[in-house]
Design an enzyme around this catalytic site. Structure first.
Site, PDB file in Angstrom:
ATOM      1  N   PHE A  28       0.686  -1.352  -0.041  1.00  5.73           N
ATOM      2  CA  PHE A  28       0.087   0.255  -0.008  1.00  5.73           C
ATOM      3  C   PHE A  28       0.857   1.212  -0.090  1.00  5.73           C
ATOM      4  O   PHE A  28       1.714   1.372   0.842  1.00  5.73           O
ATOM      5  CB  PHE A  28      -0.897   0.178   1.166  1.00  5.73           C
ATOM      6  CG  PHE A  28      -1.828   1.200   1.068  1.00  5.73           C
ATOM      7  CD1 PHE A  28      -3.075   1.179   0.393  1.00  5.73           C
ATOM      8  CD2 PHE A  28      -1.352   2.550   1.673  1.00  5.73           C
ATOM      9  CE1 PHE A  28      -3.639   2.412   0.370  1.00  5.73           C
ATOM     10  CE2 PHE A  28      -2.259   3.513   1.576  1.00  5.73           C
ATOM     11  CZ  PHE A  28      -3.396   3.416   1.109  1.00  5.73           C
ATOM     12  N   ASP A  80       9.566   3.059   2.119  1.00  4.74           N
ATOM     13  CA  ASP A  80       8.107   3.758   2.111  1.00  4.74           C
ATOM     14  C   ASP A  80       8.064   3.737   3.780  1.00  4.74           C
ATOM     15  O   ASP A  80       7.586   2.480   4.279  1.00  4.74           O
ATOM     16  CB  ASP A  80       7.094   3.274   1.448  1.00  4.74           C
ATOM     17  CG  ASP A  80       5.573   4.231   1.912  1.00  4.74           C
ATOM     18  OD1 ASP A  80       5.664   4.919   2.802  1.00  4.74           O
ATOM     19  OD2 ASP A  80       4.643   3.853   1.021  1.00  4.74           O
ATOM     20  N   LYS A  82       2.472  11.118   6.960  1.00  2.92           N
ATOM     21  CA  LYS A  82       1.682  10.816   8.236  1.00  2.92           C
ATOM     22  C   LYS A  82       2.313  11.563   9.413  1.00  2.92           C
ATOM     23  O   LYS A  82       2.077  12.738   9.481  1.00  2.92           O
ATOM     24  CB  LYS A  82       1.514   9.148   8.421  1.00  2.92           C
ATOM     25  CG  LYS A  82       0.638   8.667   7.348  1.00  2.92           C
ATOM     26  CD  LYS A  82       0.011   7.420   7.642  1.00  2.92           C
ATOM     27  CE  LYS A  82      -1.043   7.097   6.764  1.00  2.92           C
ATOM     28  NZ  LYS A  82      -0.653   6.097   5.691  1.00  2.92           N
TER      29      LYS A  82
HETATM   30  C1  LIG Z   1      -0.852   6.210   4.204  1.00  5.21           C
HETATM   31  C2  LIG Z   1       0.214   5.520   3.443  1.00  5.21           C
HETATM   32  C3  LIG Z   1       0.599   6.097   2.234  1.00  5.21           C
HETATM   33  C4  LIG Z   1      -0.224   7.143   1.614  1.00  5.21           C
HETATM   34  O1  LIG Z   1      -0.176   8.301   2.255  1.00  5.21           O
HETATM   35  P1  LIG Z   1      -1.563   9.586   2.260  1.00  5.21           P
HETATM   36  O2  LIG Z   1      -1.111  10.775   3.108  1.00  5.21           O
HETATM   37  O3  LIG Z   1      -2.929   9.033   2.613  1.00  5.21           O
HETATM   38  O4  LIG Z   1      -1.374   9.740   0.818  1.00  5.21           O
HETATM   39  C5  LIG Z   1       1.534   5.739   1.642  1.00  5.21           C
HETATM   40  N1  LIG Z   1       2.357   4.887   2.030  1.00  5.21           N
HETATM   41  C6  LIG Z   1       1.918   4.153   3.370  1.00  5.21           C
HETATM   42  C7  LIG Z   1       2.879   2.847   3.714  1.00  5.21           C
HETATM   43  C8  LIG Z   1       1.019   4.351   3.750  1.00  5.21           C
HETATM   44  O5  LIG Z   1       0.799   3.884   5.116  1.00  5.21           O
END
Ligand SMILES: *Cc1c(COP(=O)(O)O)cnc(C)c1O
Length: 409
Positions: A150, A235, A264
């Site tokens: 994700f 990520d 985040k």
């Molecule tokens: C939440 C998340 C994203 C995307 O972040 P948004 O601020 O919702 O666009 C990307 N990678 C990971 C691992 C995430 O948990």
């Protein structure tokens, strides 16, 4: 569900949920609760009922709701300057970037807003690096990703998701991605060709249900990337910034990626703030005019981000997450075989697989809501627990007690 566990909704709750249902696009299926206030690990709904927040806005609230130091930084900056665009310099971005680069042990920071934008930025940087530094032929660059990933919701990113809900009916998709099983370093190496620009990986897969790769996997991937001259992009948008008891989930294996993607919690739960962090040799490939964002690097977000980095630099939150995580892990282990079929814990972050005989993840989350605990289900039978790092051990104990009760109901 017994009556005492049924969320009883008063008229204002029903009215507010009703207007949301009528006028907000149906891209979420929220729990039936309307939050009006938050403080630390707790939120209060419009009826005055209190709930322990064990989701923390998917780890965007690592420091809890309205952490006083973060609110103070925001209020101070609100009284001075909020937005300039990058057409001018502002007096906050430099200090934020310097502090974040130091926290990451890197040279440069490229500020954006949402996590998905950081991922998109990381992909652009990797492709430009492949063409300008590695010497890959134009438009031939590929990126290796993992099944179950994700990385956000943009059209490029959902193109390499294997979750049908995220992916189906949103094509045509951008080419150039190869997906391999998560946690399988040999599969990553086999997918690498001379055209490969990067491996994009979550050190722990959050949305997939807090899926932790085998020990040594990240170190192997690091070695493979170095050997084949491929960028390792971590990520850490959900796993980073204290959640796992270290600053980054990569730290669990002493691994340093070429590129960190952050988001985040970087915005302190106040504003969207994301960043790509890497050395000059990588991020330096981007030239003026090639990439940007109207709000990226704005002084308000920078002032908050600087305070977030200062809070992390002390190590206090990481230590807390580690200790509380061990406590949580011990408590959750007791549930295995008693309504829980599996538990995965990394720091203060847990995926709990619920025995289908006791209900779906959603049903468990709804019953917990009736007992004053907020969690979110993911992929059917899993509930994810990611409390704010300011939560107390006694509060966690109470929440696990509620989980026991709803599993036995
Ligand atoms: C939440 C998340 C994203 C995307 O972040 P948004 O601020 O919702 O666009 C990307 N990678 C990971 C691992 C995430 O948990």
């Amino acid at each position: 569900m017994t009556p005492s566990q049924t969320p009883t909704l008063d008229t204002s709750t029903i009215r507010i949920i009703g207007s949301e249902d009528r006028h907000v696009a149906h891209n979420y299926h929220p729990l039936p609760v309307v939050i009006a206030r938050g403080e630390g690990a707790w939120v209060t709904d419009v009826e005055g009922k209190r709930y322990l927040d064990l989701l923390s806005a998917y780890s965007a609230l690592n420091f809890g709701h309205r952490h006083p130091a973060l609110v103070a930084a925001a209020e101070e900056q609100l009284g001075r300057l909020t937005l300039t665009s990058r057409a001018y310099h502002n007096d906050q971005l430099g200090a934020f970037a310097e502090a974040l680069a130091r926290l990451c042990g890197k040279d440069l920071v490229l500020p954006m807003n949402t996590g998905a934008e950081a991922v998109e930025t990381g992909l652009k940087v990797a492709r430009a690096w492949a063409y300008r530094v590695k010497g890959v032929a134009q438009d031939a660059a590929t990126v290796v990703v993992a099944n179950g990933n994700f990385h956000g919701r943009t059209t490029t990113i959902v193109g390499f998701s294997d979750d049908p809900q995220a992916h189906d009916d949103f094509g045509p998709f951008a080419p150039g991605f190869v997906s391999v099983p998560y946690g399988d370093a040999a599969a990553i190496e086999a997918a690498i060709t001379p055209q490969t620009a990067a491996v994009l990986i979550e050190p722990i897969q959050g949305e997939a249900g807090v899926v932790i790769p085998p020990d040594g996997f990240l170190r192997e991937v690091r070695d493979i990337c170095t050997k084949h001259n491929v960028l390792l992009i971590a990520d850490e948008i959900q796993s980073g910034l204290g959640r796992v008891g270290e600053t980054f989930a990569c730290d669990r294996e002493g691994v340093v990626p070429d590129v960190y993607l952050l988001g985040k919690a970087l915005g302190g739960g106040i504003l969207p703030l994301s960043a790509v962090v890497a050395d000059e040799a990588v991020l330096g490939v981007i030239r003026p005019g090639e990439h940007g964002s109207t709000f990226g690097g704005n002084p308000l977000a920078s002032a908050i981000g600087l305070r977030v980095v200062e809070m992390l630099a002390s190590g206090e939150f990481q230590t807390r997450a580690k200790a509380l995580g061990e406590h949580l892990e011990a408590k959750l282990a007791e549930l295995v075989g008693h309504g829980v079929t599996g538990v995965r814990v990394a720091g203060l972050w847990a995926g709990v697989d619920v025995d289908p005989a006791r209900g779906t993840g959603r049903e468990i989350a709804e019953r917990l809501l009736g007992r004053g605990v907020l969690v979110k289900d993911t992929h059917g039978q899993t509930i994810r627990i990611a409390p704010p790092l300011v939560v107390r051990a006694t509060e966690l104990d109470w929440a696990i007690e509620q989980l026991k009760l709803v599993l036995d109901a």
